[in-house]
Design a protein around this motif. Structure first.
Motif, PDB file in Angstrom:
ATOM      1  N   PRO A 197     -12.335   3.044  11.335  1.00  0.00           N
ATOM      2  CA  PRO A 197     -13.303   3.012  10.232  1.00  0.00           C
ATOM      3  C   PRO A 197     -13.302   1.728   9.432  1.00  0.00           C
ATOM      4  CG  PRO A 197     -11.474   4.499   9.749  1.00  0.00           C
ATOM      5  CD  PRO A 197     -11.374   4.148  11.191  1.00  0.00           C
ATOM      6  N   ASN A 198     -12.234   0.935   9.512  1.00  0.00           N
ATOM      7  CA  ASN A 198     -12.147  -0.296   8.721  1.00  0.00           C
ATOM      8  C   ASN A 198     -12.212  -1.550   9.576  1.00  0.00           C
ATOM      9  OD1 ASN A 198      -9.877   1.698   7.046  1.00  0.00           O
ATOM     10  ND2 ASN A 198     -11.726   0.981   6.020  1.00  0.00           N
ATOM     11  N   ILE A 199     -12.754  -1.416  10.778  1.00  0.00           N
ATOM     12  CA  ILE A 199     -12.951  -2.567  11.667  1.00  0.00           C
ATOM     13  C   ILE A 199     -14.394  -2.545  12.146  1.00  0.00           C
ATOM     14  CG2 ILE A 199     -12.315  -3.624  13.874  1.00  0.00           C
ATOM     15  CD1 ILE A 199      -9.518  -2.556  13.513  1.00  0.00           C
ATOM     16  N   VAL A 200     -15.052  -3.692  12.104  1.00  0.00           N
ATOM     17  CA  VAL A 200     -16.427  -3.790  12.591  1.00  0.00           C
ATOM     18  C   VAL A 200     -16.440  -3.395  14.055  1.00  0.00           C
ATOM     19  CG1 VAL A 200     -18.363  -5.340  13.004  1.00  0.00           C
ATOM     20  CG2 VAL A 200     -17.023  -5.570  10.916  1.00  0.00           C
ATOM     21  N   GLN A 249      -7.748  -0.485   2.521  1.00  0.00           N
ATOM     22  CA  GLN A 249      -8.552  -0.361   3.738  1.00  0.00           C
ATOM     23  C   GLN A 249      -8.281  -1.501   4.720  1.00  0.00           C
ATOM     24  OE1 GLN A 249     -12.656   0.909   3.227  1.00  0.00           O
ATOM     25  NE2 GLN A 249     -12.227   1.495   1.105  1.00  0.00           N
ATOM     26  N   VAL A 250      -8.077  -2.712   4.229  1.00  0.00           N
ATOM     27  CA  VAL A 250      -7.755  -3.822   5.135  1.00  0.00           C
ATOM     28  C   VAL A 250      -6.349  -3.648   5.711  1.00  0.00           C
ATOM     29  CG1 VAL A 250      -7.513  -6.318   5.339  1.00  0.00           C
ATOM     30  CG2 VAL A 250      -9.361  -5.358   3.966  1.00  0.00           C
ATOM     31  N   ALA A 251      -5.427  -3.104   4.907  1.00  0.00           N
ATOM     32  CA  ALA A 251      -4.091  -2.816   5.431  1.00  0.00           C
ATOM     33  C   ALA A 251      -4.165  -1.766   6.533  1.00  0.00           C
ATOM     34  CB  ALA A 251      -3.171  -2.352   4.303  1.00  0.00           C
ATOM     35  N   GLU A 252      -5.051  -0.780   6.381  1.00  0.00           N
ATOM     36  CA  GLU A 252      -5.260   0.204   7.457  1.00  0.00           C
ATOM     37  C   GLU A 252      -5.750  -0.481   8.731  1.00  0.00           C
ATOM     38  OE1 GLU A 252      -4.909   3.480   7.626  1.00  0.00           O
ATOM     39  OE2 GLU A 252      -5.018   4.370   5.615  1.00  0.00           O
ATOM     40  N   ALA A 253      -6.677  -1.423   8.572  1.00  0.00           N
ATOM     41  CA  ALA A 253      -7.197  -2.138   9.742  1.00  0.00           C
ATOM     42  C   ALA A 253      -6.106  -2.966  10.413  1.00  0.00           C
ATOM     43  CB  ALA A 253      -8.375  -3.019   9.320  1.00  0.00           C
ATOM     44  N   LEU A 254      -5.305  -3.668   9.612  1.00  0.00           N
ATOM     45  CA  LEU A 254      -4.247  -4.509  10.184  1.00  0.00           C
ATOM     46  C   LEU A 254      -3.163  -3.662  10.842  1.00  0.00           C
ATOM     47  CD1 LEU A 254      -3.881  -7.270   7.431  1.00  0.00           C
ATOM     48  CD2 LEU A 254      -5.015  -7.438   9.654  1.00  0.00           C
ATOM     49  N   GLN A 255      -2.850  -2.516  10.274  1.00  0.00           N
ATOM     50  CA  GLN A 255      -1.875  -1.634  10.904  1.00  0.00           C
ATOM     51  C   GLN A 255      -2.367  -1.179  12.274  1.00  0.00           C
ATOM     52  OE1 GLN A 255      -1.260   2.239   9.065  1.00  0.00           O
ATOM     53  NE2 GLN A 255       0.923   2.143   9.491  1.00  0.00           N
ATOM     54  N   ARG A 385       4.324  -0.516   4.910  1.00  0.00           N
ATOM     55  CA  ARG A 385       4.969  -0.560   3.594  1.00  0.00           C
ATOM     56  C   ARG A 385       3.944  -0.691   2.484  1.00  0.00           C
ATOM     57  NH1 ARG A 385       9.304  -5.129   3.310  1.00  0.00           N
ATOM     58  NH2 ARG A 385       9.128  -4.474   1.128  1.00  0.00           N
ATOM     59  N   VAL A 386       2.880  -1.415   2.739  1.00  0.00           N
ATOM     60  CA  VAL A 386       1.830  -1.532   1.729  1.00  0.00           C
ATOM     61  C   VAL A 386       1.190  -0.166   1.477  1.00  0.00           C
ATOM     62  CG1 VAL A 386      -0.446  -2.512   1.249  1.00  0.00           C
ATOM     63  CG2 VAL A 386       1.367  -3.961   2.182  1.00  0.00           C
ATOM     64  N   LEU A 387       0.876   0.541   2.552  1.00  0.00           N
ATOM     65  CA  LEU A 387       0.224   1.843   2.415  1.00  0.00           C
ATOM     66  C   LEU A 387       1.144   2.877   1.788  1.00  0.00           C
ATOM     67  CD1 LEU A 387      -1.593   1.938   5.875  1.00  0.00           C
ATOM     68  CD2 LEU A 387      -2.617   1.489   3.629  1.00  0.00           C
ATOM     69  N   ALA A 388       2.459   2.702   1.922  1.00  0.00           N
ATOM     70  CA  ALA A 388       3.413   3.639   1.335  1.00  0.00           C
ATOM     71  C   ALA A 388       3.868   3.222  -0.055  1.00  0.00           C
ATOM     72  CB  ALA A 388       4.629   3.781   2.256  1.00  0.00           C
TER      73      ALA A 388
END
Length: 415
Positions: A197-200, A249-255, A385-388
């Protein structure tokens, strides 16, 4: 006895021919008076073998052996005979059918996806005839969304389904093998990233022959505007709540990318896009590469304003942490409302971890940005770690809800 010179007449420049035959070579049948006998060259059979029917039906003729000029070449044929002859005997003389085999188009293995090794050259693309344009035939060009040094992005409408997409096209005809590999590497990275959802979203890619080179096309999801465009022509700075949403949301994409062995290497406001539903999407995989750099992929440096110091010093051992530095630099730029420097003392201070104070933001948010832009790669947090972190735990429920809503959406982009 060797004949004298008067017994010879000039022939070609390479040999001379005797005036009279010295030996009798006529066959016995000709000596006996059978003058109608033809030469052996004219006695070849005038019928050809039919193709074997592997299905066992001896009465049906195979449609694989057509008389098209693209599949066969006919040679040594006499004019058609008017006498009623059977199949294979309709011509007076012998014929020869030569079947030509068309080679399959080259296909390259995606270097971002594990699979059997092969020796295919990723610079070789299946080429379309110059008079065929899938872009013009299937899509109606509407507006220009943006352009860079190597490509243009158009908003198009599909003539087939009526939906709107974004098509990225090479700015000029590509004739360099190095540039062709970079284009294919971008398409491979987007395809290997899959759906998130967070990637084109990536749909398709192709090339079209033009002159001595090719035009490259990438069909992808159409978004609204980038954060860089929004900052330049709209808001000069962003509120903390919006920046926390962007961070999450960008951290979700990078993960998602790092778990698949892909690093983006060009995270910046210009490559983070928004939608009408309030979703942020990471796009533009032109510099994406493999996380380990152990495969046949290229590594190009992106915008110098967001690149960490270790990458500038050719240290590529922690490329996933370089993505995290770029994310922190993007948040820092959006928070202060001014573009980051491209050089000078301020540029060096940022890479040493010396950031400006942001009075309108909480200490928790400033601590997160400072940790993302730490000079030592190992000190930067991973996406997990960012998301947590405590900064994002407050909106974890809203994040899970947005995932469920995205799963219920259709796969095709909306108008």
């Amino acid at each position: 006895m060797i004949p004298s010179s008067q017994d010879y007449v000039p022939g070609s420049q390479d040999f001379i021919t005797p005036k009279e035959q010295q030996y009798e070579t006529a066959p016995e049948a000709l000596k006996a008076g059978h003058h109608h006998l033809r030469s052996p060259a004219q006695l070849s059979p005038n019928r050809i073998k039919r193709p074997r029917n592997v299905l066992g039906n001896t009465h049906s003729t195979s449609m694989e052996y057509t008389q098209s000029s693209q599949s066969f070449e006919r040679s040594n044929m006499d004019p058609p005979s008017t006498s009623g002859c059977g199949a294979g005997e309709e011509y007076g003389g012998p014929r020869k059918l030569v079947r030509t085999r068309q080679p399959s188009p080259p296909c390259a293995r995606n270097v971002f996806v594990d699979g059997p090794e092969d020796s295919s050259d990723i610079s070789k693309f299946p080429r379309r005839p110059p008079f065929v344009s899938r872009y013009r035939a299937e899509y109606r060009e509407m507006t220009l969304l943006g352009q860079g040094n190597f490509s243009k992005v158009f908003r198009v409408c599909s003539k087939f389904d009526g939906l709107e997409y974004a098509i990225k096209r090479s700015f000029r005809v590509v004739t360099s093998e190095v540039e062709a590999k970079q284009w294919q590497q971008e398409a491979m990275a987007m395809a290997a990233a899959g759906t998130h959802p967070n990637i084109v979203r990536y749909y398709s890619s192709w090339t079209e022959q033009q002159g001595d080179g090719q035009l490259f096309y990438i069909l992808m999801e159409k978004c609204d505007e980038s954060l860089g465009h929004k900052q330049t022509f709209g808001e000069r700075s962003f509120k903390e709540a919006e920046l926390v949403d962007i961070l999450c949301q960008v951290a979700e994409a990078l993960q998602h990318l790092h778990a698949r062995g892909i690093v983006h290497m060009d995270v910046k406001p210009d490559n983070i896009y928004t939608t009408k539903q309030g979703i942020y999407k990471l796009g533009d995989f032109g510099l994406a590469t493999c996380r380990s750099l152990q495969r046949n992929v290229a590594l190009e440096e992106g915008d110098s304003r967001y690149i960490p110091l270790e990458v500038l010093n050719d240290n590529f051992n922690a490329l996933d942490r370089a993505d995290m530095f770029m994310l922190g630099a993007s948040l820092y730029e959006l928070a202060i409302g001014t573009q980051l420097p491209t050089g000078g003392d301020k540029y060096q201070e940022i890479r040493q971890g010396k950031l400006m104070l942001m009075p309108t933001f909480t200490s928790q948010f400033q601590k997160m940005v400072k940790s993302l832009m730490a000079p030592v790669p190992a000190e930067r947090p991973t996406p997990a770690r960012v998301l947590a972190s405590a900064l994002l735990t407050k909106r974890s429920a809203a994040r899970d809800s947005s995932k469920e809503n995205y799963g219920a959406l259709p796969l095709q982009p909306s108008h």
